[in-house]
Write a protein that holds these residues in place. Structure first.
Motif, PDB file in Angstrom:
ATOM      1  N   VAL A   1       0.843  -1.140   0.018  1.00 35.92           N
ATOM      2  CA  VAL A   1       0.105  -0.015   0.009  1.00 35.92           C
ATOM      3  C   VAL A   1       0.827   1.249   0.273  1.00 35.92           C
ATOM      4  N   ASP A   2       0.568   2.124  -0.880  1.00 36.46           N
ATOM      5  CA  ASP A   2       1.387   3.506  -0.948  1.00 36.46           C
ATOM      6  C   ASP A   2       0.840   4.260   0.185  1.00 36.46           C
ATOM      7  N   PHE A   3       1.566   5.292   0.760  1.00 36.51           N
ATOM      8  CA  PHE A   3       1.499   6.159   1.786  1.00 36.51           C
ATOM      9  C   PHE A   3       0.864   7.429   1.288  1.00 36.51           C
ATOM     10  N   ASP A   4       1.671   8.315   0.679  1.00 39.10           N
ATOM     11  CA  ASP A   4       1.031   9.735   0.375  1.00 39.10           C
ATOM     12  C   ASP A   4      -0.227   9.414  -0.887  1.00 39.10           C
ATOM     13  N   GLY A   5      -1.277  10.003  -0.476  1.00 43.11           N
ATOM     14  CA  GLY A   5      -2.376  10.266  -1.065  1.00 43.11           C
ATOM     15  C   GLY A   5      -3.388   8.769  -0.926  1.00 43.11           C
ATOM     16  N   THR A   6      -2.790   7.883  -0.496  1.00 40.40           N
ATOM     17  CA  THR A   6      -3.448   6.592  -0.358  1.00 40.40           C
ATOM     18  C   THR A   6      -3.980   6.161   0.953  1.00 40.40           C
ATOM     19  N   LEU A   7      -2.976   6.085   2.026  1.00 39.68           N
ATOM     20  CA  LEU A   7      -3.192   5.896   3.268  1.00 39.68           C
ATOM     21  C   LEU A   7      -3.603   7.270   3.934  1.00 39.68           C
TER      22      LEU A   7
ATOM     23  N   THR B   1      -1.926  14.185   2.229  1.00 36.97           N
ATOM     24  CA  THR B   1      -0.763  14.866   2.244  1.00 36.97           C
ATOM     25  C   THR B   1      -0.728  15.944   1.035  1.00 36.97           C
ATOM     26  N   ARG B   2      -1.747  15.905   0.157  1.00 38.53           N
ATOM     27  CA  ARG B   2      -1.606  16.858  -1.092  1.00 38.53           C
ATOM     28  C   ARG B   2      -1.470  18.121  -0.710  1.00 38.53           C
ATOM     29  N   GLY B   3      -0.666  19.066  -1.216  1.00 40.97           N
ATOM     30  CA  GLY B   3      -0.382  20.535  -0.926  1.00 40.97           C
ATOM     31  C   GLY B   3       0.334  20.542   0.302  1.00 40.97           C
ATOM     32  N   THR B   4       0.640  19.662   1.253  1.00 43.68           N
ATOM     33  CA  THR B   4       1.405  19.867   2.494  1.00 43.68           C
ATOM     34  C   THR B   4       2.620  19.047   2.486  1.00 43.68           C
ATOM     35  N   TYR B   5       2.880  18.208   1.686  1.00 44.57           N
ATOM     36  CA  TYR B   5       3.897  17.078   1.854  1.00 44.57           C
ATOM     37  C   TYR B   5       5.138  17.854   2.328  1.00 44.57           C
ATOM     38  N   PRO B   6       5.707  17.304   3.172  1.00 46.79           N
ATOM     39  CA  PRO B   6       5.503  15.863   3.951  1.00 46.79           C
ATOM     40  C   PRO B   6       4.730  15.768   5.289  1.00 46.79           C
ATOM     41  N   LYS B   7       3.970  17.034   5.422  1.00 45.33           N
ATOM     42  CA  LYS B   7       3.036  17.082   6.605  1.00 45.33           C
ATOM     43  C   LYS B   7       1.856  16.092   6.354  1.00 45.33           C
ATOM     44  N   ILE B   8       1.435  15.115   7.154  1.00 46.36           N
ATOM     45  CA  ILE B   8       0.571  14.402   7.284  1.00 46.36           C
ATOM     46  C   ILE B   8      -0.853  15.094   7.651  1.00 46.36           C
ATOM     47  N   GLN B   9      -1.864  15.195   6.786  1.00 44.28           N
ATOM     48  CA  GLN B   9      -3.031  16.067   7.330  1.00 44.28           C
ATOM     49  C   GLN B   9      -4.011  15.218   8.088  1.00 44.28           C
ATOM     50  N   GLY B  10      -4.015  13.872   7.514  1.00 37.03           N
ATOM     51  CA  GLY B  10      -5.201  12.789   8.345  1.00 37.03           C
ATOM     52  C   GLY B  10      -5.146  11.313   7.369  1.00 37.03           C
ATOM     53  N   PRO B  11      -5.794  10.686   7.976  1.00 37.90           N
ATOM     54  CA  PRO B  11      -5.930   9.330   7.216  1.00 37.90           C
ATOM     55  C   PRO B  11      -7.144   9.573   6.122  1.00 37.90           C
ATOM     56  N   ILE B  12      -6.837   8.534   5.057  1.00 33.31           N
ATOM     57  CA  ILE B  12      -7.914   8.226   4.200  1.00 33.31           C
ATOM     58  C   ILE B  12      -8.662   7.087   4.978  1.00 33.31           C
ATOM     59  N   GLN B  13      -9.574   7.252   5.810  1.00 34.82           N
ATOM     60  CA  GLN B  13     -10.150   6.247   6.675  1.00 34.82           C
ATOM     61  C   GLN B  13     -10.719   4.763   5.891  1.00 34.82           C
ATOM     62  N   GLU B  14     -11.248   5.031   4.649  1.00 35.87           N
ATOM     63  CA  GLU B  14     -11.488   3.894   3.843  1.00 35.87           C
ATOM     64  C   GLU B  14     -10.418   2.864   3.728  1.00 35.87           C
ATOM     65  N   VAL B  15      -9.522   3.582   3.313  1.00 38.62           N
ATOM     66  CA  VAL B  15      -8.302   2.581   2.734  1.00 38.62           C
ATOM     67  C   VAL B  15      -7.542   2.173   4.178  1.00 38.62           C
ATOM     68  N   VAL B  16      -7.431   3.140   5.275  1.00 35.77           N
ATOM     69  CA  VAL B  16      -6.855   2.485   6.530  1.00 35.77           C
ATOM     70  C   VAL B  16      -7.617   1.329   6.840  1.00 35.77           C
ATOM     71  N   ASP B  17      -9.080   1.441   6.945  1.00 34.59           N
ATOM     72  CA  ASP B  17      -9.796   0.316   7.429  1.00 34.59           C
ATOM     73  C   ASP B  17      -9.614  -0.775   6.746  1.00 34.59           C
TER      74      ASP B  17
ATOM     75  N   ILE C   1       3.308  -4.470   3.239  1.00 34.10           N
ATOM     76  CA  ILE C   1       4.170  -3.764   2.736  1.00 34.10           C
ATOM     77  C   ILE C   1       3.998  -2.336   2.430  1.00 34.10           C
ATOM     78  N   LEU C   2       4.687  -1.372   2.998  1.00 31.26           N
ATOM     79  CA  LEU C   2       4.530   0.001   2.782  1.00 31.26           C
ATOM     80  C   LEU C   2       5.312   0.683   1.617  1.00 31.26           C
ATOM     81  N   ILE C   3       4.449   1.229   0.599  1.00 32.84           N
ATOM     82  CA  ILE C   3       5.375   1.671  -0.445  1.00 32.84           C
ATOM     83  C   ILE C   3       5.312   3.313  -0.512  1.00 32.84           C
ATOM     84  N   THR C   4       6.581   3.620  -0.394  1.00 33.31           N
ATOM     85  CA  THR C   4       6.665   5.089  -0.363  1.00 33.31           C
ATOM     86  C   THR C   4       8.070   5.711  -0.778  1.00 33.31           C
TER      87      THR C   4
END
Length: 72
Positions: free
Chosen positions: A10-16, A19-35, A48-51
């Motif tokens: 699973v990809d991190f930025d924009g998937t889990l 982070t769009r527009g604030t990379y590398p700051k993490i704004q929050g989860p994409i809850q559907e994917v996290v779940d 496996i974390l893909i990043t």
């Protein structure tokens, strides 16, 4: 004969994480994917974390994932 273990990459930025527009700051989860990934993990999948993150940014992402209950 043992059953093969499922692998979920699973990809991190924009998937889990948002982070769009604030990379590398993490704004929050994409809850559907996290779940979904958590449910696969609970069912025995190997994650496996893909990043492209590295060094401190990678460590931040891994720690954030742990806070979400995801272990890579």
């Amino acid at each position: 004969m043992s059953r093969a273990r499922k692998i979920v990459g699973v990809d991190f930025d924009g998937t889990l994480a948002i982070t769009r527009g604030t990379y590398p700051k993490i704004q929050g989860p994409i809850q559907e994917v996290v779940d979904y990934v958590k449910s696969e993990q609970a069912a025995g999948a190997h994650l496996i974390l893909i990043t492209m993150r590295e060094y401190d940014e990678l460590q931040q992402a891994v720690e954030w994932c742990k806070e979400q209950g995801l272990h890579f």
